[in-house]
Scaffold this motif. Sequence first.
Motif, mmCIF file in Angstrom:
data_model
loop_
_atom_site.group_PDB
_atom_site.id
_atom_site.type_symbol
_atom_site.label_atom_id
_atom_site.label_comp_id
_atom_site.label_asym_id
_atom_site.label_seq_id
_atom_site.Cartn_x
_atom_site.Cartn_y
_atom_site.Cartn_z
ATOM 1 N N GLY A 18 0.812 -1.210 0.000
ATOM 2 C CA GLY A 18 0.000 0.000 0.000
ATOM 3 C C GLY A 18 0.844 1.257 0.000
ATOM 4 N N CYS A 19 2.034 1.192 0.663
ATOM 5 C CA CYS A 19 2.894 2.364 0.714
ATOM 6 C C CYS A 19 3.620 2.600 -0.599
ATOM 7 C CB CYS A 19 3.923 2.196 1.834
ATOM 8 S SG CYS A 19 3.202 2.237 3.492
ATOM 9 N N SER A 20 3.969 1.521 -1.306
ATOM 10 C CA SER A 20 4.759 1.678 -2.514
ATOM 11 C C SER A 20 3.920 1.846 -3.770
ATOM 12 C CB SER A 20 5.678 0.462 -2.703
ATOM 13 O OG SER A 20 4.904 -0.720 -2.809
ATOM 14 N N ALA A 21 2.668 1.387 -3.762
ATOM 15 C CA ALA A 21 1.836 1.415 -4.965
ATOM 16 C C ALA A 21 1.616 2.808 -5.524
ATOM 17 C CB ALA A 21 0.497 0.725 -4.695
ATOM 18 N N PRO A 22 1.293 3.841 -4.663
ATOM 19 C CA PRO A 22 1.031 5.160 -5.223
ATOM 20 C C PRO A 22 2.184 5.705 -6.048
ATOM 21 C CG PRO A 22 0.259 5.047 -2.963
ATOM 22 C CD PRO A 22 1.045 3.789 -3.216
ATOM 23 N N LYS A 23 3.441 5.338 -5.715
ATOM 24 C CA LYS A 23 4.575 5.835 -6.469
ATOM 25 C C LYS A 23 4.604 5.264 -7.882
ATOM 26 C CE LYS A 23 7.438 6.364 -2.324
ATOM 27 N NZ LYS A 23 8.697 5.958 -1.653
ATOM 28 N N LYS A 24 3.909 4.157 -8.094
ATOM 29 C CA LYS A 24 3.925 3.504 -9.397
ATOM 30 C C LYS A 24 2.776 3.959 -10.289
ATOM 31 C CE LYS A 24 7.488 0.719 -8.964
ATOM 32 N NZ LYS A 24 8.629 0.776 -9.892
ATOM 33 N N VAL A 25 1.775 4.619 -9.718
ATOM 34 C CA VAL A 25 0.571 4.953 -10.476
ATOM 35 C C VAL A 25 0.635 6.321 -11.153
ATOM 36 C CG1 VAL A 25 -1.910 5.333 -10.324
ATOM 37 C CG2 VAL A 25 -0.869 3.415 -9.108
ATOM 38 N N PRO A 26 1.069 7.400 -10.478
ATOM 39 C CA PRO A 26 1.024 8.725 -11.121
ATOM 40 C C PRO A 26 1.905 8.815 -12.358
ATOM 41 C CG PRO A 26 1.382 8.906 -8.753
ATOM 42 C CD PRO A 26 1.574 7.480 -9.105
ATOM 43 N N TYR A 27 1.493 9.662 -13.295
ATOM 44 C CA TYR A 27 2.283 9.944 -14.483
ATOM 45 C C TYR A 27 3.143 11.183 -14.223
ATOM 46 C CZ TYR A 27 -0.953 6.822 -16.961
ATOM 47 O OH TYR A 27 -1.692 5.739 -17.383
ATOM 48 N N LEU A 28 4.284 11.244 -14.891
ATOM 49 C CA LEU A 28 5.141 12.432 -14.891
ATOM 50 C C LEU A 28 5.430 12.913 -13.461
ATOM 51 C CD1 LEU A 28 3.284 14.334 -17.747
ATOM 52 C CD2 LEU A 28 5.236 12.793 -17.981
ATOM 53 N N VAL A 29 5.986 12.019 -12.661
ATOM 54 C CA VAL A 29 6.257 12.319 -11.251
ATOM 55 C C VAL A 29 7.205 13.507 -11.134
ATOM 56 C CG1 VAL A 29 7.188 11.390 -9.097
ATOM 57 C CG2 VAL A 29 5.875 9.914 -10.632
ATOM 58 N N ASP A 30 6.838 14.465 -10.281
ATOM 59 C CA ASP A 30 7.643 15.672 -10.014
ATOM 60 C C ASP A 30 7.844 16.529 -11.263
ATOM 61 O OD1 ASP A 30 7.954 14.896 -7.332
ATOM 62 O OD2 ASP A 30 9.737 13.713 -7.786
ATOM 63 N N ALA A 31 6.851 16.512 -12.173
ATOM 64 C CA ALA A 31 6.978 17.303 -13.403
ATOM 65 C C ALA A 31 7.086 18.793 -13.109
ATOM 66 C CB ALA A 31 5.788 17.031 -14.316
ATOM 67 N N GLU A 32 6.555 19.226 -11.969
ATOM 68 C CA GLU A 32 6.594 20.649 -11.641
ATOM 69 C C GLU A 32 8.014 21.141 -11.359
ATOM 70 O OE1 GLU A 32 5.997 18.341 -7.857
ATOM 71 O OE2 GLU A 32 5.197 18.313 -9.898
ATOM 72 N N THR A 33 8.951 20.223 -11.175
ATOM 73 C CA THR A 33 10.335 20.619 -10.906
ATOM 74 C C THR A 33 11.137 20.882 -12.190
ATOM 75 O OG1 THR A 33 11.110 18.314 -10.847
ATOM 76 C CG2 THR A 33 10.314 19.280 -8.771
ATOM 77 N N ILE A 34 10.546 20.610 -13.344
ATOM 78 C CA ILE A 34 11.247 20.871 -14.612
ATOM 79 C C ILE A 34 11.338 22.385 -14.804
ATOM 80 C CG2 ILE A 34 11.201 20.578 -17.112
ATOM 81 C CD1 ILE A 34 9.643 18.030 -16.734
ATOM 82 N N PRO A 35 12.520 22.915 -15.061
ATOM 83 C CA PRO A 35 12.658 24.372 -15.256
ATOM 84 C C PRO A 35 11.810 24.874 -16.423
ATOM 85 C CG PRO A 35 14.809 23.324 -14.986
ATOM 86 C CD PRO A 35 13.818 22.219 -15.143
ATOM 87 N N ARG A 36 11.263 26.048 -16.268
ATOM 88 C CA ARG A 36 10.436 26.632 -17.318
ATOM 89 C C ARG A 36 11.213 26.807 -18.617
ATOM 90 N NH1 ARG A 36 6.805 31.456 -14.514
ATOM 91 N NH2 ARG A 36 5.631 30.120 -13.062
ATOM 92 N N GLU A 37 12.499 27.124 -18.481
ATOM 93 C CA GLU A 37 13.312 27.318 -19.673
ATOM 94 C C GLU A 37 13.399 26.029 -20.500
ATOM 95 O OE1 GLU A 37 14.252 27.910 -16.594
ATOM 96 O OE2 GLU A 37 14.135 30.113 -16.507
ATOM 97 N N SER A 38 13.462 24.883 -19.803
ATOM 98 C CA SER A 38 13.546 23.598 -20.503
ATOM 99 C C SER A 38 12.245 23.288 -21.225
ATOM 100 C CB SER A 38 13.882 22.482 -19.506
ATOM 101 O OG SER A 38 15.124 22.715 -18.878
ATOM 102 N N LEU A 39 11.121 23.582 -20.569
ATOM 103 C CA LEU A 39 9.824 23.337 -21.202
ATOM 104 C C LEU A 39 9.607 24.270 -22.393
ATOM 105 C CD1 LEU A 39 7.543 22.863 -18.055
ATOM 106 C CD2 LEU A 39 8.212 21.111 -19.692
ATOM 107 N N ALA A 40 10.037 25.534 -22.232
ATOM 108 C CA ALA A 40 9.842 26.505 -23.311
ATOM 109 C C ALA A 40 10.693 26.174 -24.529
ATOM 110 C CB ALA A 40 10.179 27.910 -22.807
#
Length: 280
Positions: free
Chosen positions: A19-41
């Motif tokens: 139960g503790c490890s399953a959620p880490k396997k389900v979400p897509y694009l984990v920690d996507a908010e940490t990608i620098p804006r310059e890289s996305l642009a």
Amino acid sequence: MSITRLASAACVCAILLTGCSAPKKVPYLVDAETIPRESLAAVSTVKDPIFVQGDLLNICIYASDPTAVAQFNKGQYLTPEGAISKTSNNTNTAGTNTTSLTDYYLVDAEGNIDYPVIGRIHIAGKTKEQLAREIKDAIYPRYIKIEPTIDIRLMNFRVTILGQVKSPGVYQSDNERMNILEALAKAGDLDIRGDRENVLLYRTNADGTREVHRLNLHDKSLLLSPYFNLQQNDFIYITPNRSAAASAWQMHQGWTTAISVVSGLASIAALVIGIINLNK
């Protein structure tokens, strides 16, 4: 402590750990908010499709004087009176006009289309902008004195999705673009047996070469991948995860064992019948 209690405690711990490890396997694009804006642009999100064999194109040419460009639009011609008329390629079903496939240009096996007046044009490997420029240069100012506007639409941008998804099939885009997440959404997302870390992308390029790539839906760097945005005719296969593969193997083993037992019983029965017949 009894063996039964030890076994129960072990089961509870296993469930809690799962139960503790399953959620880490389900979400897509984990920690996507940490990608620098310059890289996305820096990543191009919109690309014109590159034409390949089998594409269906709708090409329309416009000008301030529609009669000047009528001969370059498929299905149009000028009457002796100088009016624009259309050939009857449209069908009418229940009061609704439906455009026939003959109104489009099919890119043949050599990558060509046959265009009115201009003749054969090789377009495989070109973008809409490149093709529009080539058509414009061919007709203006040689055939018409008014600078035209050329609109090109790819009518069969589609991808195929198979494997561990809820609704496998062929999905079409009306705006000539689709990314991997949009494609999966159209297919109802992966089911519980789909391996989100091992998505296979098969691609055939305009020059006939083929590519195979593995995509990880958990990895945030997927947003920066050149394969995040799909191309027409891409093929996506969702591989089964380990639990699905194990279940399939167990089922196979179960059927193998059952067949072996039935075969053994049949052999014994045949032997018994043979012995009885000998004693008669």
